[in-house]
Design an enzyme around this catalytic site. Sequence first.
Site, PDB file in Angstrom:
ATOM      1  N   GLU A 279      11.892  17.033  -5.345  1.00 25.65           N
ATOM      2  CA  GLU A 279      12.205  16.551  -3.994  1.00 25.65           C
ATOM      3  C   GLU A 279      12.773  15.134  -4.056  1.00 25.65           C
ATOM      4  OE1 GLU A 279       8.441  16.565  -1.999  1.00 25.65           O
ATOM      5  OE2 GLU A 279       8.217  18.728  -2.058  1.00 25.65           O
ATOM      6  N   PRO A 280      13.859  14.925  -4.770  1.00 23.46           N
ATOM      7  CA  PRO A 280      14.356  13.562  -4.919  1.00 23.46           C
ATOM      8  C   PRO A 280      15.111  13.082  -3.682  1.00 23.46           C
ATOM      9  CG  PRO A 280      15.812  15.085  -6.031  1.00 23.46           C
ATOM     10  CD  PRO A 280      14.695  15.903  -5.476  1.00 23.46           C
ATOM     11  N   ARG A 282      15.708   8.952  -3.066  1.00 24.19           N
ATOM     12  CA  ARG A 282      16.295   7.682  -3.524  1.00 24.19           C
ATOM     13  C   ARG A 282      17.233   7.831  -4.723  1.00 24.19           C
ATOM     14  NH1 ARG A 282      13.376   2.840  -2.891  1.00 24.19           N
ATOM     15  NH2 ARG A 282      11.504   4.115  -2.751  1.00 24.19           N
ATOM     16  N   ARG A 324      14.199  -3.058   4.223  1.00 24.06           N
ATOM     17  CA  ARG A 324      13.471  -3.033   2.949  1.00 24.06           C
ATOM     18  C   ARG A 324      13.069  -4.423   2.428  1.00 24.06           C
ATOM     19  NH1 ARG A 324      14.689  -1.259  -1.343  1.00 24.06           N
ATOM     20  NH2 ARG A 324      12.805  -0.063  -1.772  1.00 24.06           N
ATOM     21  N   TYR A 328       9.122  -4.572   2.138  1.00 19.31           N
ATOM     22  CA  TYR A 328       8.557  -4.429   0.778  1.00 19.31           C
ATOM     23  C   TYR A 328       8.923  -5.601  -0.125  1.00 19.31           C
ATOM     24  CZ  TYR A 328       9.101   0.418   2.408  1.00 19.31           C
ATOM     25  OH  TYR A 328       9.111   1.569   3.139  1.00 19.31           O
ATOM     26  N   CYS A 355      15.588 -13.099  15.563  1.00 19.65           N
ATOM     27  CA  CYS A 355      14.683 -14.231  15.789  1.00 19.65           C
ATOM     28  C   CYS A 355      13.330 -14.023  15.116  1.00 19.65           C
ATOM     29  CB  CYS A 355      14.502 -14.446  17.284  1.00 19.65           C
ATOM     30  SG  CYS A 355      16.092 -14.599  18.074  1.00 19.65           S
ATOM     31  N   GLU A 356      13.346 -13.944  13.821  1.00 19.95           N
ATOM     32  CA  GLU A 356      12.122 -13.832  13.019  1.00 19.95           C
ATOM     33  C   GLU A 356      12.426 -14.413  11.653  1.00 19.95           C
ATOM     34  OE1 GLU A 356       9.543 -10.654  12.676  1.00 19.95           O
ATOM     35  OE2 GLU A 356      10.262  -9.583  14.442  1.00 19.95           O
ATOM     36  N   TYR A 383      16.940   4.901   2.361  1.00 21.80           N
ATOM     37  CA  TYR A 383      15.991   4.140   3.179  1.00 21.80           C
ATOM     38  C   TYR A 383      16.644   2.888   3.790  1.00 21.80           C
ATOM     39  CZ  TYR A 383      13.031   7.358   0.614  1.00 21.80           C
ATOM     40  OH  TYR A 383      12.498   8.490   0.062  1.00 21.80           O
TER      41      TYR A 383
HETATM   42  N1  LLP Z   1       8.791  14.097  -1.065  1.00 23.23           N
HETATM   43  C1  LLP Z   1       7.880  13.534  -0.268  1.00 23.23           C
HETATM   44  C2  LLP Z   1       6.769  14.358   0.204  1.00 23.23           C
HETATM   45  C3  LLP Z   1       7.982  12.180   0.097  1.00 23.23           C
HETATM   46  O1  LLP Z   1       7.053  11.629   0.877  1.00 23.23           O
HETATM   47  C4  LLP Z   1       9.073  11.405  -0.394  1.00 23.23           C
HETATM   48  C5  LLP Z   1       9.213   9.984  -0.026  1.00 23.23           C
HETATM   49  C6  LLP Z   1      10.029  12.044  -1.209  1.00 23.23           C
HETATM   50  C7  LLP Z   1       9.850  13.386  -1.533  1.00 23.23           C
HETATM   51  C8  LLP Z   1      11.225  11.338  -1.745  1.00 23.23           C
HETATM   52  O2  LLP Z   1      10.876  10.316  -2.610  1.00 23.23           O
HETATM   53  P1  LLP Z   1      12.016   9.517  -3.421  1.00 23.23           P
HETATM   54  O3  LLP Z   1      12.644  10.465  -4.398  1.00 23.23           O
HETATM   55  O4  LLP Z   1      13.017   9.019  -2.434  1.00 23.23           O
HETATM   56  O5  LLP Z   1      11.282   8.416  -4.079  1.00 23.23           O
HETATM   57  N2  LLP Z   1      10.860   3.605   2.630  1.00 23.23           N
HETATM   58  C9  LLP Z   1      10.482   3.451   1.239  1.00 23.23           C
HETATM   59  C10 LLP Z   1      10.356   4.779   0.541  1.00 23.23           C
HETATM   60  C11 LLP Z   1       9.375   5.719   1.184  1.00 23.23           C
HETATM   61  C12 LLP Z   1       9.252   7.049   0.472  1.00 23.23           C
HETATM   62  C13 LLP Z   1       8.453   8.017   1.238  1.00 23.23           C
HETATM   63  N3  LLP Z   1       8.359   9.344   0.679  1.00 23.23           N
HETATM   64  C14 LLP Z   1      11.468   2.530   0.576  1.00 23.23           C
HETATM   65  O6  LLP Z   1      12.413   2.074   1.217  1.00 23.23           O
HETATM   66  O7  LLP Z   1      11.308   2.194  -0.611  1.00 23.23           O
END
Ligand code: LLP
Length: 428
Positions: A279-280, A282, A324, A328, A355-356, A383
Amino acid sequence: MSTDAPTHLLTKRDGGVWVEDVNLNALATAVGTPTYVYSKAYITAAVAHLNNAFASVPTNIHYAVKANSNLSILQLFAELGCGFDIVSSGELSRVLAAGGDPAKVLFSGVGKTTEEIDHAIKVGIECFNVESAAELERISSRAELLGRVAPISIRVNPNVDAQTHPYISTGLKQNKFGVLPQQALALYLQAAKNQHLEIKGIDCHIGSQINQIEPLLEALTHLLVLVDDLENNNITIEHIDLGGGMGISYQNEIPLDVSEYGQAVAQIMGNRQQTLKLEPGRSLVANAGILLSRVEYLKTSEEGSSEDAPNFAIVDAAMNDLIRPALYNAWHDILPVDTTEPGTPGIWDIVGPICESGDFIAKGRQLTLAPGQLIAIASAGAYGMVLASNYNSRDRACEILVDQDSFSIIRRRETITDQLRLEQVSAS
Ligand code: LLP
């Protein structure tokens, strides 16, 4: 087609900076800023690379819609043969609107509402990734009511430390996600006796931006112990879903080596029959996109720039466009685009107009900048736009998809009319 990992999104040539064969200066003049710009070739190469890395085990890619849910991006993933991982009815509607196949959709998330479950059952998704006993019960009763059989997989929380930012770590037992292995076994035994449920797979997702392979492999090993337990109970698992989480390089991190990951997974799987699912999000889109922004003002420190008295470059992108860094403390590279302007060299904080004091895109960057100059904020394809808001009543940015020497506006810039459409002045 090459199956190497895609490397550079931006190229410098002929005095300009380019995404594929589109010049960023010309693009900004045509569509304005701030603007998200994505590359079709980059995403295509990232998918080919991942497919190749997992070629020795039957593997399905389910792109995590949450990373970038623009319809044209989803359409591209569908065309590349990917399924989808969703976490809401809204994301399901997007997948369908983009021409995605519901039969390749996995539905994750801890808080699926009754309406969302019904929607997913009715369109015939491939599988629910169930995150609690209560959710399993709800899915079963909705399937019964709708006269359908719901396909399920239990999301296991393997209690593995993904060694990433605590906000995006999801596989520890203190996290709200999934169920612990012992409880998962009990839920499978329960589901096996339930005629409204069909057991399809087993699932986990331990976090995001993971650059070490070990935690991912450890999670797989935990899942396989459970798969064996299930076999012993005459419960057959068709697929093993390893989730997403593969990290990328934002600054100078060594990103997770996808090929090494694929080989290691294949070795651990041995001659097991299950299909793998990934489930990629990013890793397929982050470095395929930038946020293009323009410097409005330079505000130099009278004391000479230091951490206490920084120089500020105030740009037209802000935390509402890319949260981001504020959320983070994330690093995004800043690349000046028009290199011909005589600029002011210095150490700059790149900030927005909101304004922050949390409204920053980057801090302490050695750059030569001029007012009116374009900058590319790197690694913004994941994201970024999905987390954008209208804070300070700012219109959300437009989005562009580049394909060789042409580009399409895949989301037009919002207007104040769009923003006001859902509101009204109270009648009383
Ligand atoms: N599957 C599930 C169940 C998830 O919760 C997520 C991400 C993914 C797959 C995809 O993960 P990835 O391959 O993108 O790492 N907003 C944060 C990232 C939050 C990720 C949440 N879940 C950021 O900007 O770093």
